[in-house]
Design a protein around this motif. Structure first.
Motif, PDB file in Angstrom:
ATOM      1  N   ARG A 169      -6.214 107.844  24.195  1.00 25.58           N
ATOM      2  CA  ARG A 169      -6.915 109.128  24.128  1.00 25.58           C
ATOM      3  C   ARG A 169      -7.655 109.265  22.792  1.00 25.58           C
ATOM      4  O   ARG A 169      -7.130 108.871  21.757  1.00 25.58           O
ATOM      5  N   TYR A 170      -8.843 109.849  22.852  1.00 29.81           N
ATOM      6  CA  TYR A 170      -9.594 110.089  21.629  1.00 29.81           C
ATOM      7  C   TYR A 170     -10.152 111.511  21.628  1.00 29.81           C
ATOM      8  O   TYR A 170     -10.382 112.122  22.684  1.00 29.81           O
ATOM      9  N   VAL A 171     -10.379 112.032  20.430  1.00 31.65           N
ATOM     10  CA  VAL A 171     -11.010 113.337  20.228  1.00 31.65           C
ATOM     11  C   VAL A 171     -12.064 113.155  19.137  1.00 31.65           C
ATOM     12  O   VAL A 171     -11.762 112.596  18.079  1.00 31.65           O
ATOM     13  N   ILE A 172     -13.257 113.626  19.394  1.00 28.20           N
ATOM     14  CA  ILE A 172     -14.346 113.541  18.418  1.00 28.20           C
ATOM     15  C   ILE A 172     -14.824 114.953  18.094  1.00 28.20           C
ATOM     16  O   ILE A 172     -15.144 115.729  19.012  1.00 28.20           O
ATOM     17  N   ALA A 173     -14.854 115.310  16.809  1.00 24.78           N
ATOM     18  CA  ALA A 173     -15.306 116.632  16.389  1.00 24.78           C
ATOM     19  C   ALA A 173     -16.510 116.502  15.465  1.00 24.78           C
ATOM     20  O   ALA A 173     -16.400 115.922  14.383  1.00 24.78           O
ATOM     21  N   ARG A 174     -17.649 117.027  15.903  1.00 22.56           N
ATOM     22  CA  ARG A 174     -18.830 117.086  15.047  1.00 22.56           C
ATOM     23  C   ARG A 174     -18.752 118.398  14.280  1.00 22.56           C
ATOM     24  O   ARG A 174     -18.833 119.483  14.858  1.00 22.56           O
ATOM     25  N   THR A 175     -18.577 118.310  12.979  1.00 22.78           N
ATOM     26  CA  THR A 175     -18.278 119.512  12.199  1.00 22.78           C
ATOM     27  C   THR A 175     -19.442 119.981  11.348  1.00 22.78           C
ATOM     28  O   THR A 175     -19.925 121.089  11.501  1.00 22.78           O
ATOM     29  N   THR A 176     -19.925 119.167  10.451  1.00 28.38           N
ATOM     30  CA  THR A 176     -20.989 119.568   9.523  1.00 28.38           C
ATOM     31  C   THR A 176     -21.966 118.416   9.346  1.00 28.38           C
ATOM     32  O   THR A 176     -21.748 117.305   9.833  1.00 28.38           O
ATOM     33  N   ASP A 177     -23.008 118.688   8.618  1.00 26.86           N
ATOM     34  CA  ASP A 177     -23.980 117.642   8.303  1.00 26.86           C
ATOM     35  C   ASP A 177     -23.617 116.875   7.030  1.00 26.86           C
ATOM     36  O   ASP A 177     -24.343 115.976   6.617  1.00 26.86           O
ATOM     37  N   VAL A 178     -22.521 117.267   6.382  1.00 30.55           N
ATOM     38  CA  VAL A 178     -22.095 116.537   5.187  1.00 30.55           C
ATOM     39  C   VAL A 178     -21.724 115.112   5.598  1.00 30.55           C
ATOM     40  O   VAL A 178     -20.989 114.909   6.573  1.00 30.55           O
ATOM     41  N   PRO A 179     -22.209 114.102   4.893  1.00 29.24           N
ATOM     42  CA  PRO A 179     -22.048 112.713   5.340  1.00 29.24           C
ATOM     43  C   PRO A 179     -20.666 112.123   5.073  1.00 29.24           C
ATOM     44  O   PRO A 179     -20.511 111.103   4.413  1.00 29.24           O
ATOM     45  N   ILE A 180     -19.653 112.782   5.590  1.00 32.60           N
ATOM     46  CA  ILE A 180     -18.272 112.311   5.461  1.00 32.60           C
ATOM     47  C   ILE A 180     -17.696 112.149   6.858  1.00 32.60           C
ATOM     48  O   ILE A 180     -17.907 112.991   7.725  1.00 32.60           O
ATOM     49  N   VAL A 181     -16.967 111.066   7.072  1.00 32.12           N
ATOM     50  CA  VAL A 181     -16.314 110.826   8.366  1.00 32.12           C
ATOM     51  C   VAL A 181     -14.838 110.525   8.124  1.00 32.12           C
ATOM     52  O   VAL A 181     -14.489 109.762   7.212  1.00 32.12           O
ATOM     53  N   SER A 182     -13.996 111.147   8.925  1.00 29.12           N
ATOM     54  CA  SER A 182     -12.548 110.930   8.815  1.00 29.12           C
ATOM     55  C   SER A 182     -11.993 110.443  10.147  1.00 29.12           C
ATOM     56  O   SER A 182     -12.431 110.875  11.214  1.00 29.12           O
ATOM     57  N   MET A 183     -11.037 109.534  10.059  1.00 30.46           N
ATOM     58  CA  MET A 183     -10.345 109.039  11.246  1.00 30.46           C
ATOM     59  C   MET A 183      -8.841 109.227  11.066  1.00 30.46           C
ATOM     60  O   MET A 183      -8.294 108.926  10.006  1.00 30.46           O
ATOM     61  N   THR A 184      -8.185 109.740  12.093  1.00 30.78           N
ATOM     62  CA  THR A 184      -6.724 109.848  12.112  1.00 30.78           C
ATOM     63  C   THR A 184      -6.203 109.155  13.359  1.00 30.78           C
ATOM     64  O   THR A 184      -6.632 109.465  14.475  1.00 30.78           O
ATOM     65  N   VAL A 185      -5.311 108.199  13.173  1.00 26.46           N
ATOM     66  CA  VAL A 185      -4.651 107.522  14.282  1.00 26.46           C
ATOM     67  C   VAL A 185      -3.181 107.923  14.230  1.00 26.46           C
ATOM     68  O   VAL A 185      -2.491 107.629  13.252  1.00 26.46           O
ATOM     69  N   MET A 186      -2.722 108.622  15.255  1.00 30.83           N
ATOM     70  CA  MET A 186      -1.338 109.096  15.286  1.00 30.83           C
ATOM     71  C   MET A 186      -0.572 108.338  16.360  1.00 30.83           C
ATOM     72  O   MET A 186      -1.026 108.227  17.507  1.00 30.83           O
ATOM     73  N   VAL A 187       0.584 107.794  15.958  1.00 28.99           N
ATOM     74  CA  VAL A 187       1.414 106.993  16.858  1.00 28.99           C
ATOM     75  C   VAL A 187       2.804 107.616  16.914  1.00 28.99           C
ATOM     76  O   VAL A 187       3.402 107.896  15.874  1.00 28.99           O
ATOM     77  N   ARG A 188       3.305 107.853  18.096  1.00 29.90           N
ATOM     78  CA  ARG A 188       4.653 108.403  18.219  1.00 29.90           C
ATOM     79  C   ARG A 188       5.650 107.270  17.962  1.00 29.90           C
ATOM     80  O   ARG A 188       6.146 106.619  18.870  1.00 29.90           O
ATOM     81  N   ALA A 189       5.891 107.044  16.682  1.00 34.07           N
ATOM     82  CA  ALA A 189       6.703 105.900  16.260  1.00 34.07           C
ATOM     83  C   ALA A 189       7.377 106.202  14.927  1.00 34.07           C
ATOM     84  O   ALA A 189       7.505 105.320  14.078  1.00 34.07           O
ATOM     85  N   GLY A 190       7.799 107.452  14.727  1.00 38.06           N
ATOM     86  CA  GLY A 190       8.409 107.842  13.467  1.00 38.06           C
ATOM     87  C   GLY A 190       9.826 107.334  13.294  1.00 38.06           C
ATOM     88  O   GLY A 190      10.349 106.561  14.105  1.00 38.06           O
ATOM     89  N   SER A 191      10.458 107.796  12.245  1.00 37.15           N
ATOM     90  CA  SER A 191      11.761 107.247  11.861  1.00 37.15           C
ATOM     91  C   SER A 191      12.883 107.568  12.848  1.00 37.15           C
ATOM     92  O   SER A 191      13.918 106.908  12.828  1.00 37.15           O
ATOM     93  N   VAL A 192      12.688 108.560  13.741  1.00 38.49           N
ATOM     94  CA  VAL A 192      13.740 108.824  14.740  1.00 38.49           C
ATOM     95  C   VAL A 192      13.845 107.680  15.740  1.00 38.49           C
ATOM     96  O   VAL A 192      14.842 107.584  16.473  1.00 38.49           O
ATOM     97  N   PHE A 193      12.835 106.812  15.769  1.00 34.27           N
ATOM     98  CA  PHE A 193      12.871 105.661  16.669  1.00 34.27           C
ATOM     99  C   PHE A 193      13.439 104.405  15.995  1.00 34.27           C
ATOM    100  O   PHE A 193      13.525 103.352  16.642  1.00 34.27           O
ATOM    101  N   VAL A 203     -17.462 120.603   0.741  1.00 38.16           N
ATOM    102  CA  VAL A 203     -17.322 120.838   2.177  1.00 38.16           C
ATOM    103  C   VAL A 203     -16.591 122.170   2.357  1.00 38.16           C
ATOM    104  O   VAL A 203     -15.413 122.214   2.648  1.00 38.16           O
ATOM    105  N   LEU A 204     -17.297 123.262   2.157  1.00 32.40           N
ATOM    106  CA  LEU A 204     -16.672 124.581   2.155  1.00 32.40           C
ATOM    107  C   LEU A 204     -17.310 125.537   3.149  1.00 32.40           C
ATOM    108  O   LEU A 204     -17.071 126.740   3.096  1.00 32.40           O
ATOM    109  N   VAL A 205     -18.105 125.021   4.069  1.00 30.43           N
ATOM    110  CA  VAL A 205     -18.821 125.906   4.970  1.00 30.43           C
ATOM    111  C   VAL A 205     -18.531 125.582   6.435  1.00 30.43           C
ATOM    112  O   VAL A 205     -19.290 125.950   7.319  1.00 30.43           O
ATOM    113  N   VAL A 206     -17.408 124.938   6.708  1.00 32.13           N
ATOM    114  CA  VAL A 206     -17.076 124.579   8.077  1.00 32.13           C
ATOM    115  C   VAL A 206     -16.743 125.834   8.875  1.00 32.13           C
ATOM    116  O   VAL A 206     -15.915 126.626   8.469  1.00 32.13           O
TER     117      VAL A 206
END
Length: 444
Positions: free
Chosen positions: A32-56, A12-15
Motif C-alpha cells: 500500500r502507498y499514500v502520496i500527498a502533494r503538500t506545497t511547492d517547496v522542493p522537499i520530498v519525504s518518504m516514510t516506510v512503516m513495517v509492522r515489525a517492532g520489538s513485540v515481535f 515550510v510554515l504555510v501547509v
C-alpha cells in the motif's frame, strides 16, 4: 547539503492541513502507498512503516528488531558496500533514519526534490541488505554498548521498572532496544529470518509527501524501489497486552544519586477508541504543559519536584498512563503523597474550562506538527497502517472535539481506580513507605 535542507525546512510554515492532494493505491506486489502533494517547496519525504517492532522479537532473542533496524543503514547491500551507502546518503543530502518502536520499524528519508531519484534508489538498496558478517558484528556490539549505557541512566531505569511492574508479558515490557542476554544471543541468521518474516508487502506501508507532481511517474519509481519486497497479504497481528493486578513497586537503590526518579504507570485504553482520546486530554490537564494541575501544585506551590509530567504511552495494544517526576531525595515521599492526593481530586482538575483548554492545545499542536513533509508522511503512514479511513489529523480532531467532561471523568476513574506500578530510583529503599502511602489511598 544537509545545512541547505535545514534552511529550506525552516520556511515550510504555510501547509494547509486540509488542502493536501492525497492519492492512495497498491503496487503490483500488493504494498500500500499514500502520496500527498503538500506545497511547492522542493522537499520530498518518504516514510516506510513495517509492522515489525520489538513485540515481535523471539523469546530469548529480545533486540532482534533493534539490531535489524540498525543493520539496514550500516551493512553492505546488493550493490553497495556500507561505506559507499553512507557516503551517498551524505553526498546527496538525504537525511535518513531507521527507528524501532514496540510495534513498528520505520524507515524515514527526506531530501531536496532534485535528489528524489537518489533517495528512492538508496531506500531500495537498504531493503536489499546482505547483513554481511563484518558489519553485522559491529552493529551488534554498538547496540549492546548502547544498552549498557542506558543501564546507567536513572530516568530510564525508573520508567522501565514501572513498565515491567505493570505489564505481564515480557515481549511488551522489555524495551525496544532489547535485553543484554537477548542481544548477545542474536545471530545473522536470526536477523535474516526476522527480515524475511516481516518485511513483506502486506505488512508494510509507504507514504510520500512534499512538492510532488506527476503521481504516475511516482508510482513507477515506487514499483522499482520496492520490487524486492515479496508479495504477501495481511498484517501481522499484535498480541493482546495483559496488565498485572494490584499494586507493584520497584525501588532501585543508587546510593550516590542526588535526586529521586519516580514513575507511576496505570493501565489505559486502546487506540483509537474514544476512551483513548479522553486519556490524552486527562494527561494534558494533569501534566502536559507548564500550567498543568500537577505542575502548579507539586512543583510551583509545594516545591517538591524539579519537573513533573503526564502522558499516555500508546502500545501496539492498549496504552499506559504515565506520571513522572524528579525530586530531591528528601522530598521523595512528600512528592508521591501529593500525586496520590491530586489524582483523586477530580473536581479540582476535571472542569469544563480545563477540558476546553486541553482540546485547543491538542488540536493546535497536532496541526502545528504538520508543517513539514516528514511529519505529514509519517502521520499518513501510521493512519494507513491502522486503517483510520480519514487522514489522521482529521480523525484525531474529530475524536478530540467529541470528548465530554463525563468522558474524562470516566477515564480518570478507570485509570486511577485499577492497577498501579511505581518505579523509583533513589539513594535508599523507600519501598515499604511507598506501599504504606499507596495503601492509604486505596491501592493494594
Amino acid at each position: 547539503m544537509r545545512y541547505l535542507i535545514a534552511i529550506v525546512l525552516s520556511f515550510v510554515l504555510v501547509v494547509n492541513a486540509y488542502g493536501f492532494q492525497i492519492q492512495k493505491g497498491r503496487l503490483t506486489n500488493g504494498l500500500r502507498y499514500v502520496i500527498a502533494r503538500t506545497t511547492d517547496v522542493p522537499i520530498v519525504s518518504m516514510t516506510v512503516m513495517v509492522r515489525a517492532g520489538s513485540v515481535f522479537d523471539e523469546k530469548g532473542k529480545y533486540g532482534e528488531a533493534k539490531v535489524l533496524a540498525t543493520t539496514l543503514e550500516n551493512c553492505d547491500t546488493a550493490h553497495l558496500k556500507s561505506k559507499k551507502l553512507r557516503f551517498l546518503f551524505d553526498k546527496y543530502g538525504i537525511i535518513s533514519s531507521v527507528s524501532v518502536s514496540k510495534g513498528y520499524i520505520t524507515i524515514s528519508a527526506v531530501c531536496l526534490k532534485e535528489n528524489m531519484d537518489k533517495m528512492f534508489y538508496l531506500v531500495g538498496e537498504i531493503l536489499k541488505s546482505r547483513f554481511d558478517k563484518k558489519n553485522f558484528s559491529i552493529v551488534k556490539r554498538q547496540v549492546i554498548d548502547r544498552l549498557k549505557m542506558l543501564k546507567n541512566d536513572k530516568d530510564y531505569l525508573a520508567i522501565h521498572a514501572a513498565f515491567e511492574g505493570l505489564i505481564a508479558q515480557s515481549e511488551y515490557s522489555h524495551t525496544s532496544i532489547g535485553t543484554l542476554d537477548g542481544l548477545k544471543s542474536i545471530t545473522r541468521g536470526d536477523v535474516k529470518g526476522f527480515f524475511k518474516k516481516y518485511f513483506s508487502s502486506g505488512n508494510m506501508v509507504v507514504a510520500l509527501a512534499g512538492g510532488l507532481s506527476d503521481t504516475d511517474q511516482l508510482k513507477i519509481k515506487l514499483e522499482k524501489t520496492f520490487s524486492s519486497v515479496k508479495n504477501t497479504s495481511g498484517l501481522k497481528r499484535f498480541k493482546d497486552v495483559s496488565f498485572r493486578s494490584g499494586l507493584n513497586i520497584t525501588n532501585i537503590v543508587k546510593p550516590a544519586t542526588k535526586q529521586s526518579y519516580i514513575y507511576f504507570a496505570f493501565p489505559s485504553f486502546d487506540y483509537p477508541s474514544k476512551k483513548y482520546y479522553a486519556s490524552l486530554i486527562l494527561a494534558n490537564i494533569l501534566g502536559g504543559k507548564l500550567n498543568s494541575f500537577l505542575t502548579k501544585d507539586i512543583r510551583t506551590k509545594h516545591g517538591y519536584a524539579y519537573s513533573i509530567f503526564a502522558f499516555n504511552y500508546r502500545l501496539p495494544k492498549r496504552s499506559v498512563f504515565v506520571i513522572g517526576l524528579q525530586t530531591q531525595n528528601r522530598f521523595t515521599l512528600d512528592a508521591i503523597k501529593r500525586v496520590f492526593e491530586d489524582i483523586g481530586n477530580f473536581d479540582g482538575y476535571i472542569t469544563k474550562k480545563n477540558i476546553t483548554a486541553a482540546k485547543e492545545y491538542l488540536v493546535g499542536s497536532m496541526l502545528i506538527g504538520l508543517q513539514t513533509p516528514q511529519s505529514i508522511s509519517s502521520r499518513l503512514a501510521f493512519g494507513e497502517m491502522n486503517g483510520l479511513g480519514d487522514e489522521p489529523w482529521v480523525f484525531d480532531k474529530r475524536m478530540i472535539r467529541s470528548i465530554t467532561i463525563a468522558d474524562v471523568r470516566d477515564a480518570a476513574k478507570s485509570i486511577f481506580g485499577g492497577s498501579l506500578s511505581i518505579g523509583v530510583v533513589s539513594f535508599r529503599d523507600f519501598k515499604n513507605e511507598i506501599r504504606e502511602l499507596a495503601n492509604r489511598y486505596g491501592y493494594r
